[in-house]
Each structure stands twice: as structure tokens, then as C-alpha cells.
Write a protein that holds these residues in place. Structure first.
Motif, PDB file in Angstrom:
ATOM      1  N   UNK A  46       0.694  -1.196   0.057  1.00 27.35           N
ATOM      2  CA  UNK A  46       0.050   0.114   0.190  1.00 27.35           C
ATOM      3  C   UNK A  46       0.803   1.257   0.208  1.00 27.35           C
ATOM      4  N   UNK A  47       0.090   1.895  -0.913  1.00 30.40           N
ATOM      5  CA  UNK A  47       1.120   3.323  -1.325  1.00 30.40           C
ATOM      6  C   UNK A  47       0.564   4.182  -0.265  1.00 30.40           C
ATOM      7  N   UNK A  48       1.738   4.185   0.894  1.00 30.87           N
ATOM      8  CA  UNK A  48       1.478   5.528   2.197  1.00 30.87           C
ATOM      9  C   UNK A  48       2.263   6.770   2.131  1.00 30.87           C
ATOM     10  N   UNK A  49       3.119   7.411   1.004  1.00 32.83           N
ATOM     11  CA  UNK A  49       3.824   8.053   1.080  1.00 32.83           C
ATOM     12  C   UNK A  49       3.851   8.212  -0.681  1.00 32.83           C
ATOM     13  N   UNK A  50       4.304   9.550  -1.994  1.00 31.15           N
ATOM     14  CA  UNK A  50       4.202   9.642  -2.785  1.00 31.15           C
ATOM     15  C   UNK A  50       4.784  10.830  -3.111  1.00 31.15           C
ATOM     16  N   UNK A  51       5.939  11.307  -3.803  1.00 32.71           N
ATOM     17  CA  UNK A  51       6.381  12.230  -4.432  1.00 32.71           C
ATOM     18  C   UNK A  51       6.452  12.241  -5.577  1.00 32.71           C
ATOM     19  N   UNK A  52       5.952  13.099  -6.249  1.00 30.20           N
ATOM     20  CA  UNK A  52       5.713  13.287  -7.714  1.00 30.20           C
ATOM     21  C   UNK A  52       6.540  14.127  -8.296  1.00 30.20           C
ATOM     22  N   UNK A  53       7.177  14.740  -8.612  1.00 30.20           N
ATOM     23  CA  UNK A  53       8.010  15.709  -9.244  1.00 30.20           C
ATOM     24  C   UNK A  53       6.798  16.823 -10.375  1.00 30.20           C
ATOM     25  N   UNK A  54       6.541  16.101 -10.586  1.00 32.84           N
ATOM     26  CA  UNK A  54       5.273  17.524 -11.874  1.00 32.84           C
ATOM     27  C   UNK A  54       3.982  17.127 -10.671  1.00 32.84           C
TER      28      UNK A  54
END
Length: 151
Positions: A46-54
Motif C-alpha cells: 500500500x502506497x502511504x507516501x509519494x512524491x511526484x516531481x510533476x
């Protein structure tokens, strides 16, 4: 003057500004679009934290990933995983995300008791490589970040 990119600088960001800022710090050092934390949740990740440059909303296909369909399974099994181009990586033949998530560089996420609880990764939808020093920083971060991210 820019701050040195090392574990102590990462730890200082984590302590002062929290997990999201620390993950963004890691992402700033690599060309990859995404940096993420996945927690093991039964047979899923389960993704709990995500950084997206966009700065875009997390794509739905990244929210919950079955362990047996994931690249993370190799991190769990082998202790790390690196591929610059999943489309040409025979280790990933037959997996549904091969050629979709193209570059993937990941390490274990371990808690303060050294129990594996998930993965920490840089990844992208195009081919990317990672410097050894940035991969080592990612590995070290995987041993500190767990206690600061949502469960």
C-alpha cells in the motif's frame, strides 16, 4: 550554499520537516519522477507516501499493488532491487508492471526493531539510472524513515 547530500542532512530534514519533506529531499537527488514508500499489508503493498516531481495526483495503479505482481517482491526477497529499464530486464518477465514502471530502484523499509515493513523507492515511467551514492543514501534512509510515515 546548498546543503551536503548525505544521511545526516536527510535525517535533519526528516526531524525538522517530517517524512514528506524528507522523501522530497531524496527525490531531489535523482532524475526519477516518483519517490515512494510502500507498506506491506497482507498480500499487498500500500502506497502511504509519494512524491511526484510533476506534483500530480497519485495514479490509481500505484495505490495498492499485489505483492506477487510487484517489483517490491524482489526487495523483500533480496534486500534491494535496481533496474534502469524493466522492459528489457528478464528478472521481471511476466509481471504486469514490466515496461509500465520502467525504472525502479528500491530498498527495504525497516522499523526501529529492524523488522521489514515495506519498501522505499525511486521510480519512473521512462528509463532512468541512479548514482551509487544516491542509492546508498536511499538504503540508509530506509532504516530511519519507517517510524515517521503513516501506517
Amino acid at each position: 550554499m546548498s546543503q551536503s547530500r548525505d544521511f545526516n542532512a536527510f535525517a535533519a530534514v526528516l526531524k525538522a520537516r517530517g517524512a514528506r519533506a524528507a522523501l522530497a529531499y531524496l527525490n531531489d537527488g535523482v532524475p526519477h519522477r516518483f519517490s515512494g514508500v510502500y507498506r506491506i499489508d497482507g498480500d499487498n503493498l500500500r502506497n502511504v507516501l509519494l512524491v511526484d516531481k510533476r506534483g500530480e495526483i497519485r495514479p490509481a495503479f500505484l495505490e495498492v499493488v499485489p505483492m506477487d505482481a510487484s517489483f517490491c517482491q524482489f526487495v523483500v526477497r533480496d534486500g534491494l532491487f535496481r533496474t534502469n529499464n524493466s522492459a528489457t530486464d528478464a528478472r521481471l518477465d511476466g509481471l504486469p508492471y514490466q515496461g509500465v514502471v520502467v525504472s525502479y530502484h528500491a530498498v527495504p523499509l525497516v522499523d526501529s526493531d529492524r523488522v521489514l515493513v515495506g519498501t522505499l523507492s525511486h521510480f519512473d515511467l521512462i528509463e532512468r539510472s541512479i548514482d551509487d551514492s544516491e542509492f546508498e543514501l536511499l538504503y540508509q534512509a530506509g532504516h530511519l524513515l519507517s517510524d515517521f510515515v503513516p501506517r
